[in-house]
Design an enzyme around this catalytic site. Structure first.
Site, short mmCIF file in Angstrom:
data_model
loop_
_atom_site.label_atom_id
_atom_site.label_comp_id
_atom_site.label_asym_id
_atom_site.label_seq_id
_atom_site.Cartn_x
_atom_site.Cartn_y
_atom_site.Cartn_z
N LYS A 208 33.37 40.47 67.31
CA LYS A 208 34.82 40.25 67.31
C LYS A 208 35.09 38.86 67.88
CE LYS A 208 39.08 42.51 68.94
NZ LYS A 208 39.65 43.66 69.67
N SER B 234 42.84 46.53 67.08
CA SER B 234 42.75 45.13 66.76
C SER B 234 41.37 44.68 66.30
CB SER B 234 43.16 44.31 67.98
OG SER B 234 42.25 44.52 69.05
N SER C 230 41.72 49.91 70.35
CA SER C 230 41.30 48.93 69.34
C SER C 230 39.86 49.02 68.83
CB SER C 230 41.52 47.52 69.85
OG SER C 230 42.87 47.17 69.66
N1 GLN Z 1 47.43 48.68 69.67
C1 GLN Z 1 47.42 48.44 71.09
C2 GLN Z 1 48.17 47.17 71.40
O1 GLN Z 1 48.65 46.55 70.49
C3 GLN Z 1 46.02 48.39 71.60
C4 GLN Z 1 45.31 47.15 71.24
C5 GLN Z 1 43.95 47.07 71.81
O2 GLN Z 1 43.33 48.08 72.14
N2 GLN Z 1 43.47 45.85 71.98
O3 GLN Z 1 48.30 46.79 72.52
#
Ligand code: GLN
Length: 483
Positions: free
Chosen positions: A75, A150, A174
């Site tokens: 990532k 994400s 994410s």
């Molecule tokens: N969807 C959540 C957010 O937008 C979690 C994102 C994540 O785990 N990085 O904060």
């Protein structure tokens, strides 16, 4: 060879069936041919092939580890020395880190090959991979659908077999959420189990790195390399790291599985509910007992998270000011103007929204009403889990309320987007480990089963997931056109 697991590829490499250079080239070609998925932000074949050649030398001398020569997609949130690390943001479009994250170093030391850096929501804020400055990632199961976020680039890459495995981070879901929507296995370890050093910070008390793989067994192999104490990360925990491959096949007789009623309420898509019910039956057949439990504060998770995460983000992201690194506005009048233009140009809409919410929640006069209140709720949410784990060994339920949704369907409605993480967020607020595994398909789209355990029970979660994967083949399915 692209459809094999890390475990299988490792055996092939050690046997000499093919070299790491051949394997790496095979994935580089697949990445190149499938650019339409937009899964990668940076690919540097020269870097990958140089690492593969070094791995081949070790393998020839029989000096390698189980992971030597295995390609891995990272990532783009992990700093990688000499390579672009953008975090999906215009703010870091030109940022080349002067050092590598501990996770990257650990993988390198094990002889793994970096295949490239994967696309992600900007600064890991999102559940659909649509907030990336580099454009959305497409779900390989249906290119009109989101891959989840994400860590959507890593999830799509593994699902389409553009990489045998990937890394990700999970602040509110994410890793698990995109793993579920792309039909792969995603492990979010206990907070502090994997070093955060060199991982661009979003919400430091929630962020945790983990794995996106085809199987639980592959996750175990990777965890053996990335888990552990790191003096460079003051939140990493000095707790012995077990061999995660050990006990993977232990039987599940007597396992007590908690089913929180809040995970099976009206918001859950009926197809997802059916698939989870089927999976639970399989565990019962293997000797598990299903027990109804209550997590009474579950409905507070999303609001609590959306105060704490933006608060921490507003503080973490203050470092992006055009002075130290990354984007700097080209025309400005004075220093303050430079800060303002740089941040206005460099951050996308969702990131700005979070910075504003967080700054507001932390400001004098509102701190007690919002931030402090959220911290108190966080304690209650954690206590719910503590109590539940007095009764049960693990908790199971859906990873997401629905299968993948269409690109663009929720971009105008942040609240609808935030609700995607309703079953995953509490795990981060409590610092617990959780895994999502493929459990079936609804209308041709994958559905994930989530398993949550007490602190440092990654081994147990992998054991349970592996037993499920011994009995099912959902994790072996490859989207059409990528097999
Ligand atoms: N969807 C959540 C957010 O937008 C979690 C994102 C994540 O785990 N990085 O904060």
């Amino acid at each position: 060879m692209h459809s094999k697991t890390i475990k299988q590829l490792s055996a092939d490499l050690h046997r000499g069936s093919f070299s790491s250079v051949e394997l790496t080239q095979c994935y580089l070609d697949r990445i190149d041919r499938n650019q339409k998925l937009n899964a990668f932000i940076t690919v540097d074949p020269e870097v990958s092939l140089t690492q593969a050649r070094a791995a081949d030398e070790l393998l020839k001398k029989s000096d390698g580890t189980l992971l030597t020569g295995i390609p891995l997609a990272h990532k783009d949130i992990f700093c990688t020395e000499g390579m672009l690390t953008t975090c999906g943001s215009k703010m870091l479009h030109n940022f080349i880190a002067p050092y590598s994250a501990t996770l990257i170093e650990n993988c390198q030391q094990a002889g793994m090959v970096c295949l490239g850096k994967t696309n992600m929501d900007e600064f890991a804020m999102g559940s659909s991979n649509e907030t990336s400055y580099y454009g959305p990632v497409k779900n390989p199961w249906n290119e009109k659908m989101v891959p989840g976020g994400s860590s959507g680039g890593s999830a799509a890459a593994v699902s389409a077999r553009l990489a045998p495995a990937g890394t990700g981070t999970d602040t509110g879901g994410s890793i698990r959420q995109p793993a579920a929507l792309c039909g792969i296995t995603g492990l979010k370890p206990t907070y502090g189990r994997v070093s955060r050093y060199g991982m661009v910070a979003f919400a430091s008390s929630l962020d945790q790195a983990g794995t996106l793989t085809q199987t639980a067994e592959d996750a175990a192999l990777l965890m053996n390399v990335i888990a552990g104490f790191d003096t460079k990360d003051s939140t990493s925990v000095d707790e012995p790291v077990p061999d995660y491959l050990h006990g993977l096949s232990n039987d599940l007789d007597g396992l007590r599985v908690g089913l929180p009623k809040q995970f099976f309420d009206d918001g859950l898509h009926s197809d997802v509910a059916k698939i989870v019910a089927e999976a639970l039956k399989l565990f019962e057949k293997q000797g598990a007992t299903l027990i109804d439990i209550d997590l009474p504060n579950s409905d507070l998770c999303v609001p609590c998270y959306y105060v704490i995460a933006p608060s921490e983000a507003s503080s973490n992201l203050s470092r992006f000011d055009g002075v130290r690194y990354g984007h700097r506005s080209e025309s400005y009048q004075d220093l303050v103007d430079m800060y303002m233009k740089t941040r206005a140009e460099g951050f996308g809409v969702e990131v700005k929204r979070r910075i504003m919410i967080g700054t507001y929640a932390l400001s004098a006069g509102y701190y007690d009403a919002y931030y402090l209140k959220a911290q108190k709720l966080r304690r209650l949410i954690t206590q719910d889990f503590d109590q539940a784990f007095e009764q049960v060994d693990v908790i199971m339920g859906p990873t997401t309320p629905t299968p993948a949704f269409e690109l663009g369907a929720k971009t105008e409605d942040p609240i609808a987007m935030y609700l995607n993480d309703i079953y995953t967020i509490s795990v981060n607020l409590s610092g617990l480990p959780g895994i999502s595994i493929p459990a079936g398909f609804a209308q041709g789209l994958p559905v994930g089963l989530q398993i949550i355990g007490p602190y440092f029970t990654e081994g147990k979660l992998l054991n349970i997931a592996h037993r499920f994967q011994m009995e099912t083949d959902w994790h072996k399915k490859i989207p059409r056109g990528f097999d």
